[in-house]
Design a protein around this motif. Structure first.
Motif, PDB file in Angstrom:
ATOM      1  N   ALA A 120       0.811  -1.226   0.000  1.00 53.81           N
ATOM      2  CA  ALA A 120       0.000   0.000   0.000  1.00 53.81           C
ATOM      3  C   ALA A 120       0.837   1.265   0.000  1.00 53.81           C
ATOM      4  N   SER A 121       2.140   1.143   0.194  1.00 56.10           N
ATOM      5  CA  SER A 121       2.996   2.328   0.277  1.00 56.10           C
ATOM      6  C   SER A 121       3.318   2.861  -1.114  1.00 56.10           C
ATOM      7  N   SER A 122       3.978   4.002  -1.138  1.00 56.84           N
ATOM      8  CA  SER A 122       4.372   4.607  -2.417  1.00 56.84           C
ATOM      9  C   SER A 122       5.751   4.128  -2.876  1.00 56.84           C
ATOM     10  N   ILE A 123       6.404   3.289  -2.077  1.00 57.50           N
ATOM     11  CA  ILE A 123       7.762   2.854  -2.391  1.00 57.50           C
ATOM     12  C   ILE A 123       7.733   1.616  -3.286  1.00 57.50           C
ATOM     13  N   PRO A 124       8.410   1.638  -4.421  1.00 59.83           N
ATOM     14  CA  PRO A 124       8.520   0.423  -5.233  1.00 59.83           C
ATOM     15  C   PRO A 124       9.140  -0.701  -4.387  1.00 59.83           C
ATOM     16  N   TYR A 125       8.691  -1.926  -4.573  1.00 61.64           N
ATOM     17  CA  TYR A 125       9.080  -2.985  -3.642  1.00 61.64           C
ATOM     18  C   TYR A 125       9.277  -4.334  -4.321  1.00 61.64           C
ATOM     19  N   THR A 126       9.930  -5.215  -3.585  1.00 57.80           N
ATOM     20  CA  THR A 126      10.010  -6.635  -3.931  1.00 57.80           C
ATOM     21  C   THR A 126       9.881  -7.435  -2.646  1.00 57.80           C
ATOM     22  N   LEU A 127       8.953  -8.379  -2.624  1.00 56.62           N
ATOM     23  CA  LEU A 127       8.802  -9.298  -1.501  1.00 56.62           C
ATOM     24  C   LEU A 127       9.451 -10.626  -1.871  1.00 56.62           C
ATOM     25  N   VAL A 128      10.304 -11.120  -1.002  1.00 50.95           N
ATOM     26  CA  VAL A 128      10.923 -12.431  -1.208  1.00 50.95           C
ATOM     27  C   VAL A 128      10.349 -13.392  -0.176  1.00 50.95           C
ATOM     28  N   HIS A 129       9.599 -14.376  -0.649  1.00 52.74           N
ATOM     29  CA  HIS A 129       9.032 -15.403   0.218  1.00 52.74           C
ATOM     30  C   HIS A 129       9.974 -16.611   0.221  1.00 52.74           C
ATOM     31  N   ALA A 130      10.533 -16.914   1.376  1.00 55.53           N
ATOM     32  CA  ALA A 130      11.457 -18.043   1.499  1.00 55.53           C
ATOM     33  C   ALA A 130      10.832 -19.155   2.330  1.00 55.53           C
ATOM     34  N   THR A 131      11.265 -20.368   2.070  1.00 53.67           N
ATOM     35  CA  THR A 131      10.845 -21.498   2.891  1.00 53.67           C
ATOM     36  C   THR A 131      11.696 -21.542   4.164  1.00 53.67           C
ATOM     37  N   GLN A 132      11.473 -22.533   5.009  1.00 49.64           N
ATOM     38  CA  GLN A 132      12.210 -22.664   6.266  1.00 49.64           C
ATOM     39  C   GLN A 132      13.704 -22.842   5.980  1.00 49.64           C
TER      40      GLN A 132
END
Length: 246
Positions: A120-132
């Protein structure tokens, strides 16, 4: 490029800082040890001066439901506000595969809240979903131990070496923002109980691991593949056996 790594003195963060520095970037480790407190906001404005990218690999000191939600919402809100003031161009955050599939887990709900704030922010982003992480098998066992018995779900996991996670985070930090999510995991899927049992045996731990479909994981019951990355995920090459030998 100046890249500030929130949680930069921890397991993942320290390796990210090291890798980025080796590649010629100005990588700055930000943590309470360096005078940066994301929950209160102390030190954020100063450390983000001139920053191009912020990488957040920090974690809550408490996994209790209310505490972990408070940590991720306060910290992320403060980080994003400071980034906006500093004109940061990319926010990279480490999260967990399966966050949206386990709503009964307080920890996962907190990670979902964090991710929603980022989106929801104005900052361009990347989410990295990692396993255990491979490194966490002992802590998982400890949390599931009663006497000499470890009770864990046989649901599938696809764990990954922390060093491989760090390499991906460092690479993503210098790439253009995805404004989306990247899933990463290890090369092999096996039961959570088997993962921990193999780790304990390799370390000479005599505790017995019992598969139990009713054993919760971070407060949630697992039913099969909630913690396994989906199609299109980026998989590492380091096997659990190779990691144990090293």
């Amino acid at each position: 490029m100046k890249i500030v790594v929130i949680g930069g003195t921890g397991l993942i963060g320290s390796a990210v800082v090291s890798t980025l520095t080796e590649h010629g970037h100005d990588a700055v480790a930000a943590s309470p040890k360096s005078g940066v407190d994301t929950v209160t906001g102390a030190g954020l404005s100063d450390v983000l001066v001139g920053a191009d990218v912020v990488v957040d690999v920090s974690n809550s000191p408490s996994f209790e439901d209310a505490a972990v939600l408070d940590f991720f919402t306060r910290a992320t809100t403060n980080i994003l506000a400071a980034e906006a003031s500093a004109s940061v161009q990319h926010h990279v955050a480490l999260s967990v595969v399966g966050t949206d599939r386990l709503p009964t887990s307080g920890y996962m709900r907190a990670k979902v809240a964090q991710e929603n704030l980022i989106r929801a922010s104005s900052i361009p982003y990347t989410l990295v979903h990692a396993t255990q992480f491979f490194e966490f098998f002992s802590a998982i066992a400890q949390g599931a131990t009663t006497g000499d018995e470890v009770r864990l779900s046989p649901a599938l996991v696809q764990p990954i070496a922390a060093q491989d996670v760090s390499a991906v985070i460092a690479r993503v930090a210098i790439e253009p923002p995805r404004n989306g999510m990247l899933e990463i995991g290890g090369p092999e899927a096996f039961g959570l109980n088997e993962f921990v049992e193999r780790g304990l045996k390799a370390r000479g731990d005599s505790r017995s691991v019992v598969p139990d479909e009713q054993a919760p994981y971070f407060g949630a019951l697992l039913h099969g593949s909630e913690l396994v990355p989906g199609e299109g995920a980026e998989l590492s090459s380091t096997t659990f056996a190779a990691w144990l030998k090293s």
